[in-house]
Design a protein around this motif. Structure first.
Motif, PDB file in Angstrom:
ATOM      1  N   LEU A  16       0.818  -1.210   0.000  1.00 38.44           N
ATOM      2  CA  LEU A  16       0.000   0.000   0.000  1.00 38.44           C
ATOM      3  C   LEU A  16       0.850   1.256   0.000  1.00 38.44           C
ATOM      4  O   LEU A  16       1.806   1.370   0.764  1.00 38.44           O
ATOM      5  N   LEU A  17       0.458   2.199  -0.863  1.00 37.81           N
ATOM      6  CA  LEU A  17       0.997   3.559  -0.844  1.00 37.81           C
ATOM      7  C   LEU A  17      -0.183   4.509  -0.703  1.00 37.81           C
ATOM      8  O   LEU A  17      -1.153   4.410  -1.454  1.00 37.81           O
ATOM      9  N   ARG A  18      -0.081   5.399   0.250  1.00 38.08           N
ATOM     10  CA  ARG A  18      -1.096   6.453   0.416  1.00 38.08           C
ATOM     11  C   ARG A  18      -0.349   7.768   0.214  1.00 38.08           C
ATOM     12  O   ARG A  18       0.614   8.062   0.933  1.00 38.08           O
ATOM     13  N   LEU A  19      -0.769   8.521  -0.798  1.00 42.11           N
ATOM     14  CA  LEU A  19      -0.036   9.704  -1.243  1.00 42.11           C
ATOM     15  C   LEU A  19      -0.891  10.958  -1.155  1.00 42.11           C
ATOM     16  O   LEU A  19      -2.118  10.892  -1.338  1.00 42.11           O
ATOM     17  N   LEU A  20      -0.233  12.090  -0.955  1.00 41.44           N
ATOM     18  CA  LEU A  20      -0.864  13.385  -1.104  1.00 41.44           C
ATOM     19  C   LEU A  20      -0.232  14.017  -2.330  1.00 41.44           C
ATOM     20  O   LEU A  20       0.947  14.402  -2.307  1.00 41.44           O
ATOM     21  N   ALA A  21      -0.992  14.062  -3.425  1.00 38.43           N
ATOM     22  CA  ALA A  21      -0.502  14.605  -4.697  1.00 38.43           C
ATOM     23  C   ALA A  21      -0.934  16.070  -4.786  1.00 38.43           C
ATOM     24  O   ALA A  21      -2.129  16.371  -4.699  1.00 38.43           O
ATOM     25  N   ARG A  22       0.046  16.942  -4.950  1.00 40.75           N
ATOM     26  CA  ARG A  22      -0.238  18.375  -5.000  1.00 40.75           C
ATOM     27  C   ARG A  22      -0.074  18.912  -6.415  1.00 40.75           C
ATOM     28  O   ARG A  22       0.874  18.558  -7.106  1.00 40.75           O
TER      29      ARG A  22
ATOM     30  N   LEU B 295      -5.871  13.017  -2.490  1.00 38.84           N
ATOM     31  CA  LEU B 295      -5.447  11.856  -1.727  1.00 38.84           C
ATOM     32  C   LEU B 295      -5.514  10.665  -2.667  1.00 38.84           C
ATOM     33  O   LEU B 295      -6.538  10.438  -3.328  1.00 38.84           O
ATOM     34  N   VAL B 296      -4.412   9.919  -2.778  1.00 34.50           N
ATOM     35  CA  VAL B 296      -4.320   8.794  -3.701  1.00 34.50           C
ATOM     36  C   VAL B 296      -3.864   7.567  -2.913  1.00 34.50           C
ATOM     37  O   VAL B 296      -2.882   7.646  -2.177  1.00 34.50           O
ATOM     38  N   GLU B 297      -4.582   6.466  -3.081  1.00 31.60           N
ATOM     39  CA  GLU B 297      -4.186   5.204  -2.454  1.00 31.60           C
ATOM     40  C   GLU B 297      -3.983   4.162  -3.546  1.00 31.60           C
ATOM     41  O   GLU B 297      -4.836   4.007  -4.419  1.00 31.60           O
ATOM     42  N   ILE B 298      -2.848   3.476  -3.470  1.00 27.75           N
ATOM     43  CA  ILE B 298      -2.541   2.413  -4.419  1.00 27.75           C
ATOM     44  C   ILE B 298      -2.325   1.150  -3.600  1.00 27.75           C
ATOM     45  O   ILE B 298      -1.416   1.103  -2.762  1.00 27.75           O
TER      46      ILE B 298
ATOM     47  N   VAL C 264      -4.243  -4.435  -8.771  1.00 29.09           N
ATOM     48  CA  VAL C 264      -3.849  -3.130  -8.277  1.00 29.09           C
ATOM     49  C   VAL C 264      -5.097  -2.269  -8.235  1.00 29.09           C
ATOM     50  O   VAL C 264      -5.817  -2.156  -9.229  1.00 29.09           O
ATOM     51  N   GLN C 265      -5.346  -1.714  -7.076  1.00 32.64           N
ATOM     52  CA  GLN C 265      -6.508  -0.844  -6.891  1.00 32.64           C
ATOM     53  C   GLN C 265      -6.010   0.577  -6.668  1.00 32.64           C
ATOM     54  O   GLN C 265      -5.106   0.808  -5.854  1.00 32.64           O
ATOM     55  N   LEU C 266      -6.572   1.514  -7.407  1.00 37.38           N
ATOM     56  CA  LEU C 266      -6.209   2.924  -7.328  1.00 37.38           C
ATOM     57  C   LEU C 266      -7.442   3.689  -6.870  1.00 37.38           C
ATOM     58  O   LEU C 266      -8.484   3.647  -7.531  1.00 37.38           O
ATOM     59  N   ARG C 267      -7.318   4.346  -5.711  1.00 34.39           N
ATOM     60  CA  ARG C 267      -8.412   5.158  -5.171  1.00 34.39           C
ATOM     61  C   ARG C 267      -7.927   6.601  -5.093  1.00 34.39           C
ATOM     62  O   ARG C 267      -6.779   6.851  -4.724  1.00 34.39           O
ATOM     63  N   GLU C 268      -8.821   7.534  -5.435  1.00 39.82           N
ATOM     64  CA  GLU C 268      -8.410   8.941  -5.445  1.00 39.82           C
ATOM     65  C   GLU C 268      -9.608   9.848  -5.226  1.00 39.82           C
ATOM     66  O   GLU C 268     -10.717   9.561  -5.658  1.00 39.82           O
TER      67      GLU C 268
END
Length: 150
Positions: free
Chosen positions: A74-80, A88-91, A104-108
Motif C-alpha cells: 500500500l501507498l497512500r499519497l498526497l498529490a499536490r 489523496l491517492v491510495e494504491i 492493483v486498486q487505485l483510489r483517489e
C-alpha cells in the motif's frame, strides 16, 4: 473516493518495484509530465517526489508526498498541483493466490482546492478514465521490466 482496479499478470514484487522507483512516476501517472527530483528514501513515509504537471510551456511544479507506506502492499499519497489543489491517492497491491498475478486498486479524491467545488460524483466521473489509463500504463511498465525491456 473513486476506486479503479486492474489485474496485472505479474507478482506483487514486480509491481512494487515500479511503484517504489520514483523516477518512473511520470511514466504511469496521467498528467505528470516530468520528474525533477526524487527523495532517496522514496517510498518511505514523509518522502517526496518533485514533479511537473501539464504540457510545456504550461507546466506547474509541485510534489507528491508519501503519507503511508506498507511495502509491497500500500501507498497512500498526497498529490499536490497547487494552485489547483491536492488529491489523496491510495494504491493497493493484492496478490491473486494460485494465479501468479496481482490486482492493483487505485483510489483517489480531491481533498483541497477549487476541485472541492465540484460535487463528488462529478469529480469521480472525471477521475475514472484518467485512473484507468494510469493503471494501464503501470501495467505496461511492470510487464516491460519483467521482460527486461526497461
Amino acid at each position: 473516493m473513486i476506486s479503479i482496479s486492474r489485474p496485472i499478470e505479474a507478482t506483487t514484487e514486480q509491481v512494487w518495484a515500479v511503484l517504489s522507483d520514483g523516477w518512473l512516476y511520470a511514466g504511469w501517472v496521467v498528467g505528470a509530465s516530468r520528474i525533477r527530483e526524487v527523495d532517496p528514501r522514496w517510498p518511505a513515509e514523509g518522502s517526496r517526489i518533485a514533479h511537473s504537471v501539464g504540457s510545456w510551456p504550461l507546466l506547474l511544479d509541485d510534489d507528491t508526498e508519501v503519507l503511508t507506506c506498507r511495502p509491497g502492499r500500500l501507498l497512500r499519497l498526497l498529490a499536490r498541483t497547487r494552485p489547483l489543489g491536492e488529491s489523496l491517492v491510495e494504491i493497493e497491491v493484492t496478490a491473486r493466490p494460485g494465479l501468479g498475478s496481482c490486482a492493483v486498486q487505485l483510489r483517489e479524491d480531491t481533498v483541497s482546492g477549487p476541485g472541492m467545488l465540484v460535487p463528488a460524483p462529478l469529480r469521480q466521473l472525471a477521475l475514472a478514465p484518467r485512473n484507468r489509463e494510469s493503471l494501464r500504463r503501470l501495467e505496461y511498465l511492470v510487464l516491460g521490466r519483467a521482460r527486461g525491456e526497461h
